[in-house]
Design an enzyme around this catalytic site. Sequence first.
Site, mmCIF file in Angstrom:
data_model
loop_
_atom_site.group_PDB
_atom_site.id
_atom_site.type_symbol
_atom_site.label_atom_id
_atom_site.label_comp_id
_atom_site.label_asym_id
_atom_site.label_seq_id
_atom_site.Cartn_x
_atom_site.Cartn_y
_atom_site.Cartn_z
ATOM 1 N N THR A 207 -2.790 21.287 -18.731
ATOM 2 C CA THR A 207 -2.178 20.707 -17.533
ATOM 3 C C THR A 207 -1.722 21.827 -16.602
ATOM 4 O O THR A 207 -1.355 21.579 -15.467
ATOM 5 C CB THR A 207 -0.948 19.865 -17.929
ATOM 6 N N LYS B 173 -9.492 14.382 -19.957
ATOM 7 C CA LYS B 173 -9.941 15.672 -20.508
ATOM 8 C C LYS B 173 -10.380 15.503 -21.977
ATOM 9 O O LYS B 173 -11.454 15.954 -22.358
ATOM 10 C CB LYS B 173 -8.806 16.717 -20.405
ATOM 11 N N THR B 174 -9.533 14.825 -22.771
ATOM 12 C CA THR B 174 -9.886 14.611 -24.183
ATOM 13 C C THR B 174 -11.137 13.749 -24.288
ATOM 14 O O THR B 174 -12.014 13.995 -25.121
ATOM 15 C CB THR B 174 -8.716 13.913 -24.920
ATOM 16 N N ARG C 127 -5.420 6.582 -17.841
ATOM 17 C CA ARG C 127 -4.585 6.169 -18.981
ATOM 18 C C ARG C 127 -3.547 5.129 -18.536
ATOM 19 O O ARG C 127 -3.235 4.185 -19.260
ATOM 20 C CB ARG C 127 -3.872 7.373 -19.593
ATOM 21 N N ASP D 173 -6.229 20.989 -27.160
ATOM 22 C CA ASP D 173 -5.409 20.407 -26.104
ATOM 23 C C ASP D 173 -4.242 21.343 -25.825
ATOM 24 O O ASP D 173 -3.836 22.101 -26.716
ATOM 25 C CB ASP D 173 -4.901 19.034 -26.594
HETATM 26 P P1 ADP Z 1 -6.224 13.538 -21.035
HETATM 27 O O1 ADP Z 1 -6.856 14.191 -22.230
HETATM 28 O O2 ADP Z 1 -6.651 14.157 -19.734
HETATM 29 O O3 ADP Z 1 -4.725 13.426 -21.146
HETATM 30 P P2 ADP Z 1 -7.632 11.191 -21.993
HETATM 31 O O4 ADP Z 1 -9.006 11.712 -22.100
HETATM 32 O O5 ADP Z 1 -6.851 11.035 -23.258
HETATM 33 O O6 ADP Z 1 -6.777 12.036 -20.941
HETATM 34 O O7 ADP Z 1 -7.736 9.779 -21.204
HETATM 35 C C1 ADP Z 1 -6.787 8.773 -21.350
HETATM 36 C C2 ADP Z 1 -7.477 7.430 -21.447
HETATM 37 O O8 ADP Z 1 -7.981 7.080 -20.169
HETATM 38 C C3 ADP Z 1 -8.677 7.413 -22.379
HETATM 39 O O9 ADP Z 1 -8.345 6.856 -23.618
HETATM 40 C C4 ADP Z 1 -9.701 6.535 -21.704
HETATM 41 O O10 ADP Z 1 -9.625 5.229 -22.213
HETATM 42 C C5 ADP Z 1 -9.281 6.511 -20.258
HETATM 43 N N1 ADP Z 1 -10.163 7.297 -19.391
HETATM 44 C C6 ADP Z 1 -9.990 8.588 -19.019
HETATM 45 N N2 ADP Z 1 -10.942 8.960 -18.156
HETATM 46 C C7 ADP Z 1 -11.751 7.906 -17.982
HETATM 47 C C8 ADP Z 1 -12.924 7.692 -17.181
HETATM 48 N N3 ADP Z 1 -13.409 8.634 -16.386
HETATM 49 N N4 ADP Z 1 -13.515 6.469 -17.242
HETATM 50 C C9 ADP Z 1 -12.995 5.480 -18.019
HETATM 51 N N5 ADP Z 1 -11.876 5.634 -18.776
HETATM 52 C C10 ADP Z 1 -11.262 6.812 -18.770
#
Ligand code: ADP
Length: 350
Positions: free
Chosen positions: A174, A80-81, A233, A125
């Site tokens: 979430t 998401k981030t 992640r 977030d």
């Molecule tokens: P969330 O915000 O949903 O908790 P993040 O965006 O922080 O998740 O993602 C966590 C890590 O996973 C990121 O740092 C990135 O390296 C990796 N990641 C997430 N989605 C992808 C994707 N679709 N393709 C490649 N790497 C990804």
Amino acid sequence: MQHRNPQQSAPDDSIHAKVSAGSVEMEAGSEFISLRPKHLKEYVGQAKVVETLKIAIEAALKRKEPLDHILFHGPPGLGKTTLGHIIAEEMGVNITITSGPALEKGGDLLGILTHLEEGDVLFIDEIHRLPRVVEEFLYPAMEDFAVDFIFDKGIYARSHRYRLERFALVGATTRAGLLSPPIRERFGMFRTLDFYSANDLAKIARRSAALLDVNIDNDGAYEIACRSRGTPRIVNRLLKRVRDFAQVRGDGAIRKVTVQEALALEGVDEKGLTVLDRKFLTAVIDFYKGGPVGIEAIAATLQEESDTLMDVVEPYLLKIGFLTRTSSGRKVSEEAYRHFGLPIQQGLFR
Ligand code: ADP
């Protein structure tokens, strides 16, 4: 629309960070290499979400307008981030990052909103954890790009209307169910991210390995993928642990057997279950005869926060069918008993 100034420096603020798009990039060879994809074309999986964003971004750029407000929902670590950063990068604007719990008063949000430039992305977030007073500020900001701030109290109260630049709010949660309807309705787009397939996760493992300059074969990447609970992640985290193991105990290359040995040490089993997942399931089996049992009772038994269990542990166990949720509580499934090699008592699953 005003485009970003790459020279612009981020203000010193540890809670809310303003980042010029592109500035998160790390040079290869520096201490920290970012594994986050920076452009939509590098973002693996979530095909429908990516397609929707492509269209929305292209249309907004053509019209020279900011993007509509977007809400992303899904378990932690699904990207998401990353999408927030990508949107800012693709739109060529700055992104300011904050989170629901970091914004305690309306004034906290006002400070951020008044610093946004035309078209900027504001990423919040855990938006479901915004205090109500802050949330109420956000309604007119999202709808009319204005906020009314009231100074003083009682007969001295004065109200001042601040005009804001048009910005795009990207919210991440979430728990979409905890978001109040007024805020949910103000998002132009709402997308849920799903757990990733093993093939997509293997692609991410290979991409990250290439960025980290680690040699990995297809079977090694697939093995990491299968043990990553559907979550990018976790792929990256496990890859780094396996890389350490391969460098110390092997020749540095990652193969299937390297992954198996390294992750056995990490307590990650072949389904990707962690120590906490197993504690969760065995608590329900040992203390509550497999359920049904309420989440608060499980949390008390494990001495964990129920929010952590609901956000981090349960979604994947539900996804793989090891857990079911009934009106009377959580139940461990027959598959989970089999996974642990436990006898299934007569009549348990009728
Ligand atoms: P969330 O915000 O949903 O908790 P993040 O965006 O922080 O998740 O993602 C966590 C890590 O996973 C990121 O740092 C990135 O390296 C990796 N990641 C997430 N989605 C992808 C994707 N679709 N393709 C490649 N790497 C990804």
